[in-house]
Design a protein around this motif. Structure first.
Motif, PDB file in Angstrom:
ATOM      1  N   LEU A  28      38.666 105.739  73.629  1.00  0.00           N
ATOM      2  CA  LEU A  28      39.050 106.873  74.467  1.00  0.00           C
ATOM      3  C   LEU A  28      40.349 107.528  74.015  1.00  0.00           C
ATOM      4  O   LEU A  28      40.627 108.664  74.395  1.00  0.00           O
ATOM      5  N   THR A  29      41.144 106.820  73.209  1.00  0.00           N
ATOM      6  CA  THR A  29      42.465 107.344  72.845  1.00  0.00           C
ATOM      7  C   THR A  29      42.600 107.694  71.367  1.00  0.00           C
ATOM      8  O   THR A  29      43.401 108.547  71.023  1.00  0.00           O
ATOM      9  N   ASP A  30      41.849 107.015  70.496  1.00  0.00           N
ATOM     10  CA  ASP A  30      42.012 107.271  69.065  1.00  0.00           C
ATOM     11  C   ASP A  30      41.319 108.564  68.662  1.00  0.00           C
ATOM     12  O   ASP A  30      40.166 108.799  69.034  1.00  0.00           O
ATOM     13  N   PRO A  31      41.996 109.438  67.897  1.00  0.00           N
ATOM     14  CA  PRO A  31      41.382 110.717  67.490  1.00  0.00           C
ATOM     15  C   PRO A  31      40.094 110.548  66.683  1.00  0.00           C
ATOM     16  O   PRO A  31      39.246 111.436  66.699  1.00  0.00           O
ATOM     17  N   HIS A  32      39.930 109.427  65.990  1.00  0.00           N
ATOM     18  CA  HIS A  32      38.725 109.221  65.186  1.00  0.00           C
ATOM     19  C   HIS A  32      37.469 109.156  66.052  1.00  0.00           C
ATOM     20  O   HIS A  32      36.366 109.400  65.566  1.00  0.00           O
ATOM     21  N   TYR A  33      37.628 108.780  67.327  1.00  0.00           N
ATOM     22  CA  TYR A  33      36.475 108.630  68.208  1.00  0.00           C
ATOM     23  C   TYR A  33      36.356 109.770  69.220  1.00  0.00           C
ATOM     24  O   TYR A  33      35.574 109.669  70.168  1.00  0.00           O
ATOM     25  N   LYS A  34      37.125 110.823  69.057  1.00  0.00           N
ATOM     26  CA  LYS A  34      37.115 111.926  70.017  1.00  0.00           C
ATOM     27  C   LYS A  34      35.751 112.618  70.095  1.00  0.00           C
ATOM     28  O   LYS A  34      35.354 113.102  71.160  1.00  0.00           O
ATOM     29  N   LYS A  35      35.045 112.700  68.981  1.00  0.00           N
ATOM     30  CA  LYS A  35      33.773 113.415  68.969  1.00  0.00           C
ATOM     31  C   LYS A  35      32.602 112.578  69.493  1.00  0.00           C
ATOM     32  O   LYS A  35      31.494 113.084  69.618  1.00  0.00           O
ATOM     33  N   VAL A  36      32.837 111.308  69.738  1.00  0.00           N
ATOM     34  CA  VAL A  36      31.782 110.438  70.269  1.00  0.00           C
ATOM     35  C   VAL A  36      31.632 110.731  71.763  1.00  0.00           C
ATOM     36  O   VAL A  36      32.616 110.769  72.500  1.00  0.00           O
ATOM     37  N   ASN A 118      33.018  96.081  64.483  1.00  0.00           N
ATOM     38  CA  ASN A 118      34.351  95.995  65.076  1.00  0.00           C
ATOM     39  C   ASN A 118      34.952  97.396  65.157  1.00  0.00           C
ATOM     40  O   ASN A 118      35.045  98.101  64.159  1.00  0.00           O
ATOM     41  N   PHE A 119      35.343  97.801  66.359  1.00  0.00           N
ATOM     42  CA  PHE A 119      35.850  99.159  66.557  1.00  0.00           C
ATOM     43  C   PHE A 119      37.266  99.358  66.028  1.00  0.00           C
ATOM     44  O   PHE A 119      37.763 100.482  65.978  1.00  0.00           O
ATOM     45  N   THR A 120      37.953  98.254  65.639  1.00  0.00           N
ATOM     46  CA  THR A 120      39.316  98.372  65.126  1.00  0.00           C
ATOM     47  C   THR A 120      39.293  99.068  63.776  1.00  0.00           C
ATOM     48  O   THR A 120      38.576  98.656  62.858  1.00  0.00           O
ATOM     49  N   LEU A 121      40.074 100.126  63.626  1.00  0.00           N
ATOM     50  CA  LEU A 121      40.071 100.927  62.404  1.00  0.00           C
ATOM     51  C   LEU A 121      40.943 100.281  61.333  1.00  0.00           C
ATOM     52  O   LEU A 121      41.994  99.700  61.640  1.00  0.00           O
ATOM     53  N   PRO A 122      40.543 100.370  60.044  1.00  0.00           N
ATOM     54  CA  PRO A 122      41.384  99.850  58.962  1.00  0.00           C
ATOM     55  C   PRO A 122      42.621 100.709  58.814  1.00  0.00           C
ATOM     56  O   PRO A 122      42.665 101.853  59.267  1.00  0.00           O
ATOM     57  N   PRO A 123      43.693 100.197  58.148  1.00  0.00           N
ATOM     58  CA  PRO A 123      44.915 100.994  57.971  1.00  0.00           C
ATOM     59  C   PRO A 123      44.658 102.226  57.113  1.00  0.00           C
ATOM     60  O   PRO A 123      43.771 102.243  56.260  1.00  0.00           O
ATOM     61  N   GLU A 124      45.430 103.279  57.357  1.00  0.00           N
ATOM     62  CA  GLU A 124      45.311 104.510  56.588  1.00  0.00           C
ATOM     63  C   GLU A 124      45.714 104.269  55.140  1.00  0.00           C
ATOM     64  O   GLU A 124      46.494 103.369  54.832  1.00  0.00           O
ATOM     65  N   PRO A 125      45.183 105.100  54.202  1.00  0.00           N
ATOM     66  CA  PRO A 125      45.597 104.958  52.794  1.00  0.00           C
ATOM     67  C   PRO A 125      47.110 105.101  52.657  1.00  0.00           C
ATOM     68  O   PRO A 125      47.731 105.989  53.246  1.00  0.00           O
TER      69      PRO A 125
END
Length: 340
Positions: A28-36, A118-125
């Motif tokens: 609900l808070t991470d921008p990567h999942y906003k479009k879901v 796992n919904f946890t996102l990997p670290p950014e490049p």
């Protein structure tokens, strides 16, 4: 619009007595999942909840990855939606969508395995996860100079550099090593220590003949009572006394199915996990039983295997009951218009 149910408030710690489905805050808070969509996030929460069942049953592949069984009918029943909507939500979560789940077909009429990612996102490049602080290895006890055991006076207690095995009211705060127990190496037979190896447990006698059969019958009796309570059997029998044999037959079929020791049970032409079938049957109430009875009476085709047909009707009841009554209402309204 649904009418207000005029519900009561929560008081004190009453809210803690219920079980809830959990949706990860990240969705609900991470921008990567906003479009879901919110519906897809709710479905992901339902899939996460089913993971507990897989862990208890040991459903893991050769790589120890946990998988679950969750059919479209399950989604339709729990989310009160149609098949097209359920299909859309699964696609939104699947590899072709956001990638929160991965579905693998098993073939031969077996249900699809679903791997919940796992919904946890990997670290950014460019970002590296913080490395844990390394602590220098401690000095091995073998190389440390061992203290000499001596009688303790009050001054020794207050200034001791090593903790002693004898009970002390005060110990030096800088103590680094423990002094051995008060036992001479050549007199270990009289040491004040207890054996760390427990005595062997007494052998259990073999169960008497017929014990397994009695356990099996007790298990069926337990499910029978639970099912009768779930569907309000006494009320149903008072409401429909002429259907007593049919209602009792449903109860027996459901109890025997729930107590089955098989890994899979064939329902709707597919091999479904027994735990999944048991879970679905134990959620049925009196309204589902009425619906199944009315549906079977309206069936005009010849049924070859009535047991399998009835079990399928009971299993599908939560997913099809709302559509059935919606169709009935539409039909009655159409008849009313024609009559008017």
């Amino acid at each position: 619009m649904p009418s207000n149910l005029n519900l009561d408030y929560y008081y004190g710690t009453e809210a803690e007595q219920y079980s809830f489905y959990r949706i990860p805050k990240t969705l609900l808070t991470d921008p990567h999942y906003k479009k879901v969509s919110i519906e897809a996030k709710v479905l992901y929460g339902l899939l996460l909840d089913r993971m507990g069942l897989s862990v208890r049953n040991g459903w893991m592949d050769s790589e120890r990855r946990i998988y679950i069984y969750f059919t479209q009918e399950d989604a339709m029943a729990l989310m009160s939606c149609g098949k097209d909507k359920a299909t859309k939500l699964f696609r939104e979560l699947d590899q072709g969508g956001i990638g929160l789940i991965e579905r693998k077909k098993q073939g031969q009429g077996r249900p699809t395995r679903i791997y919940v990612k796992n919904f946890t996102l990997p670290p950014e490049p460019g970002q590296t996860p913080p490395s844990p602080e390394l602590t220098p290895p401690s000095t091995p006890l073998q190389t440390a100079e061992k203290p000499q055991c001596r009688p303790l006076d009050s001054a020794a207690v207050k200034t001791a550099d090593f903790p002693h095995s004898a009970p002390l009211e005060t110990r030096g705060q800088d103590s680094a090593f423990s002094v051995p127990n008060k036992t001479e190496k050549n007199k270990t037979d009289s040491s004040d220590t207890e054996s760390s190896i427990p005595p062997p447990a007494p052998s259990q006698p073999a169960p008497p003949a017929g014990a397994h059969r009695r356990m099996r019958m007790d298990e069926i009796d337990g499910y029978r009572e639970r099912i009768r309570e779930n569907i309000g059997c006494d009320f149903l029998l008072r409401e429909r006394p002429y259907d007593r044999d049919e209602i009792n037959g449903y109860v027996e079929l459901m109890a025997e199915t729930c107590a089955s020791r098989r890994a899979y049970i064939r329902v709707n032409g597919e091999e479904m996990p027994t735990e999944l079938v048991r879970e679905r049957l134990l959620k049925l109430d009196g309204e589902h039983i009425r619906y199944v009875m009315d549906s079977l009476r309206q069936n005009t085709t010849q049924v070859v295997n009535i047991r399998a047909y009835t079990l399928a009707a009971l299993y599908n009841a939560p997913a099809t009951i709302s559509q059935y009554y919606t169709t009935q209402v539409s039909h009655d309204m159409a008849q009313g218009f024609r009559g008017g």
